[in-house]
Design a protein around this motif. Structure first.
Motif, mmCIF file in Angstrom:
data_model
loop_
_atom_site.group_PDB
_atom_site.id
_atom_site.type_symbol
_atom_site.label_atom_id
_atom_site.label_comp_id
_atom_site.label_asym_id
_atom_site.label_seq_id
_atom_site.Cartn_x
_atom_site.Cartn_y
_atom_site.Cartn_z
ATOM 1 N N ALA A 129 -45.319 2.801 -46.479
ATOM 2 C CA ALA A 129 -45.972 3.299 -47.693
ATOM 3 C C ALA A 129 -45.488 2.504 -48.910
ATOM 4 O O ALA A 129 -46.266 2.181 -49.815
ATOM 5 C CB ALA A 129 -45.690 4.786 -47.869
ATOM 6 N N LYS A 130 -44.208 2.159 -48.908
ATOM 7 C CA LYS A 130 -43.637 1.402 -50.032
ATOM 8 C C LYS A 130 -44.209 -0.019 -50.101
ATOM 9 O O LYS A 130 -44.553 -0.500 -51.174
ATOM 10 C CB LYS A 130 -42.113 1.361 -49.891
ATOM 11 N N GLU B 296 -47.100 -0.994 -48.902
ATOM 12 C CA GLU B 296 -48.514 -0.888 -49.256
ATOM 13 C C GLU B 296 -48.685 -0.591 -50.745
ATOM 14 O O GLU B 296 -49.622 -1.067 -51.378
ATOM 15 C CB GLU B 296 -49.193 0.172 -48.388
ATOM 16 N N ALA B 297 -47.781 0.184 -51.332
ATOM 17 C CA ALA B 297 -47.816 0.439 -52.776
ATOM 18 C C ALA B 297 -47.543 -0.854 -53.546
ATOM 19 O O ALA B 297 -48.162 -1.112 -54.584
ATOM 20 C CB ALA B 297 -46.800 1.515 -53.144
ATOM 21 N N MET C 239 -50.061 -2.690 -56.215
ATOM 22 C CA MET C 239 -49.581 -3.034 -57.557
ATOM 23 C C MET C 239 -49.826 -4.514 -57.867
ATOM 24 O O MET C 239 -50.229 -4.874 -58.970
ATOM 25 C CB MET C 239 -48.091 -2.698 -57.650
ATOM 26 N N TRP D 23 -39.279 -3.759 -52.679
ATOM 27 C CA TRP D 23 -39.444 -3.839 -54.135
ATOM 28 C C TRP D 23 -38.302 -4.586 -54.820
ATOM 29 O O TRP D 23 -37.951 -4.309 -55.955
ATOM 30 C CB TRP D 23 -39.639 -2.453 -54.744
ATOM 31 N N ILE E 223 -43.498 -0.424 -61.456
ATOM 32 C CA ILE E 223 -44.859 -0.276 -61.971
ATOM 33 C C ILE E 223 -44.845 -0.441 -63.481
ATOM 34 O O ILE E 223 -43.966 0.078 -64.172
ATOM 35 C CB ILE E 223 -45.416 1.110 -61.586
#
Length: 189
Positions: free
Chosen positions: A28-29, A31-32, A36, A157, A179
């Motif tokens: 999920a991280k 894909e986020a 972004m 990230w 973000i």
């Protein structure tokens, strides 16, 4: 005896050549992060910078001018504001710089670092599908100086930034991605 050594060498070659590529599964991280990057609305803040270790940098380190916990090979940026912000087709960059100037340039009292605001040249994003890493490459010009920037964004990230300049020694930064929010104070040109 030579036959045994020969068989062991051949066996070692087969074992050494039998490498497999490690494939990382999307999370999920990751894909986020992908979303972004696609929106072009994110920022990178660096925690460490790694200047090129030169004689001049050793002089600075020996004189006690580096921040606490830092060495000539790694300088802590914790508590030192810095960023690269991506918003649409524009980039805003304000990074501190330790290193040597190779060509004369125009320093003002407040501009010893690497600064840029605008649309970069030669902007390119690529993705390593196996490792889920994104690589962003671009060039920018500020005053008479030109920077070639390569950024690697990792699925957890974190980031690695390499900057090569026409006027200074190269430098590398390590930090985190986040973000971009309306509070980040973006000013369009």
């Amino acid at each position: 005896m030579r036959g045994l050594v020969f068989i062991l060498m051949i066996g070692g070659m087969f074992i050494g050549c039998n490498s497999t590529k490690k494939v990382i599964e999307p999370t999920a991280k990751s894909e986020a992060l992908e979303a972004m990057i696609a929106k072009k609305a994110f920022k990178i803040e660096s925690d460490w910078m790694y200047p090129l270790a030169t004689t001049s940098m050793n002089v600075i380190a020996n004189s006690g001018l580096l921040p606490p916990g830092s060495t000539v090979n790694g300088i802590s940026l914790i508590g030192n504001p810095n960023y690269i912000k991506f918003y649409g087709d524009s980039i805003a960059m304000d990074l501190p710089y330790y290193g040597e100037r190779q060509l004369p340039g125009q320093y003002t009292r407040n501009e010893g670092g690497i600064k840029f605001k605008g649309i970069p040249d030669r902007y390119e994003i690529t993705k390593d599908e196996n490792r889920l890493q994104h690589m962003i490459k671009f060039t920018v010009k500020h005053n008479r100086e030109s920077y070639r920037v390569t950024i690697t964004l990792y699925p957890n990230w974190t980031s690695s930034i390499n900057i090569n300049s026409t006027h200074r020694t190269s430098i590398r930064y390590r930090g985190t991605v986040s973000i971009l929010t309306p509070n980040d104070g973006l000013v369009t040109n």
